[in-house]
Write an enzyme that holds these catalytic residues in place. Structure first.
Site, PDB file in Angstrom:
ATOM      1  N   TYR A 206       0.830  -1.209   0.000  1.00 33.04           N
ATOM      2  CA  TYR A 206       0.000   0.000   0.000  1.00 33.04           C
ATOM      3  C   TYR A 206       0.864   1.259   0.000  1.00 33.04           C
ATOM      4  O   TYR A 206       0.374   2.352   0.201  1.00 33.04           O
ATOM      5  CB  TYR A 206      -0.887  -0.033   1.248  1.00 33.04           C
ATOM      6  N   LYS A 213      -1.836   9.432   0.907  1.00 30.65           N
ATOM      7  CA  LYS A 213      -2.856   9.848   1.873  1.00 30.65           C
ATOM      8  C   LYS A 213      -2.244  10.623   3.037  1.00 30.65           C
ATOM      9  O   LYS A 213      -2.867  11.563   3.559  1.00 30.65           O
ATOM     10  CB  LYS A 213      -3.605   8.623   2.398  1.00 30.65           C
TER      11      LYS A 213
END
Length: 293
Positions: A206, A213
């Site tokens: 990720y 993010k």
């Protein structure tokens, strides 16, 4: 001046009334029977108006743009805002059929919806979406940035070009539109970005989106500081793994996953007048998932 072309508009008019649950109807009926003496009639009428206002969170008549909204969390946010009385521009990048289905799924709600195809990573694209909304409805009140790109990879195997693309998808839409917001949201407005728990913890493969993010949350704080003087409130919502009803189990490790609709509820709450003093914050919406070891 139009900054970017947005094409393939799929409009749909939708009208409807707020549907109160059985309990709420009974409450309103009892209040409506209050005697007119001593202002009873006025109290009943005021109660009905208050109850109706709760159904739309005070958002009726506002205009929202939601990026990445043809499915999943973006569509859930669009549906919640539309049900709350907002006219909503549903942005999508590729799938015309999914966009048409998204608009159709919102028919009959209080607000209106239309889909607009645009790559929000392109320079000026989000500004173009906001300008289209302003031209069509005469105002823009809400921008929800949900669009994202993710290329699964470990850090050591990540392609820098692809990695940077995922980061740009998170940051560029807000960066590019920021300078236009004071004019387009001249009466004030709300900006809500969608983050994830991967911004603060390591999630396998990720890395590109986790870094993106984390940077997005930092950008939200800077935007909140600079846009606040213009009456524009900027925040983010964050969640963990979502139950999207697409073959992903609704329960993982004995814990129920968060539904997109639950995050959409929080997004709508941040768009209300009552949330005006919440600024530059990241609201975690995961049912307490992050509290577990």
């Amino acid at each position: 001046m139009r900054h970017a072309e947005v094409a393939d508009v799929i409009p749909r008019s939708a009208t409807g009334t707020i549907r109160l649950g059985t309990l709420r109807r009974e409450v309103l009926e009892r209040r409506a029977t209050v005697p007119s003496g001593n202002g009873g009639g006025a109290v009943a009428e005021s109660a009905a108006e208050t109850e109706a206002g709760r159904g739309t969170l005070g958002l009726k008549g506002r205009v929202a743009v939601v990026t990445g909204a043809s499915r999943g969390l973006g569509l859930a946010a669009a549906r919640k805002l539309c049900a709350s009385g907002c006219d909503v521009l549903i942005n999508y990048a590729h799938d015309d059929e999914a966009a048409a289905q998204a608009v159709e799924s919102l028919s009959g709600l209080t607000g209106r919806a239309e889909a607009v195809k645009a790559d929000v990573c392109a320079p000026g694209a989000v500004t173009g979406l906001l300008e289209r909304a302003h031209e069509r409805y005469g105002r823009v009140d809400v921008l929800v940035h949900n669009a994202a790109a993710w290329t699964p990879a470990t850090l050591l195997a990540a392609d820098p070009t692809v990695f940077h693309h995922d980061v740009r998808a998170a940051l560029d839409p807000l960066l590019g539109a920021a300078s236009a917001l004071p004019e387009l949201m001249s009466q004030g407005g709300r900006v809500v970005a969608v983050s994830s728990s991967g911004a603060h913890r390591v999630v396998p493969k990720y890395v590109s989106l986790g870094v993106a993010k984390a940077a997005l949350e930092a950008l939200v704080r800077y935007l909140a500081a600079e846009l606040g003087r213009h009456g524009i409130v900027v925040n983010a919502v964050s969640t963990a793994k979502l139950d999207k009803g697409e073959g992903v189990p609704g329960v993982l490790g004995g814990r129920r996953l968060t539904r997109p609709e639950q995050v959409a509820d929080a997004i709508a709450l941040l768009c209300t007048d009552e949330a005006d003093w919440i600024r530059g914050q990241v609201l975690t919406v995961d049912g307490g998932w992050n509290l577990s070891p």
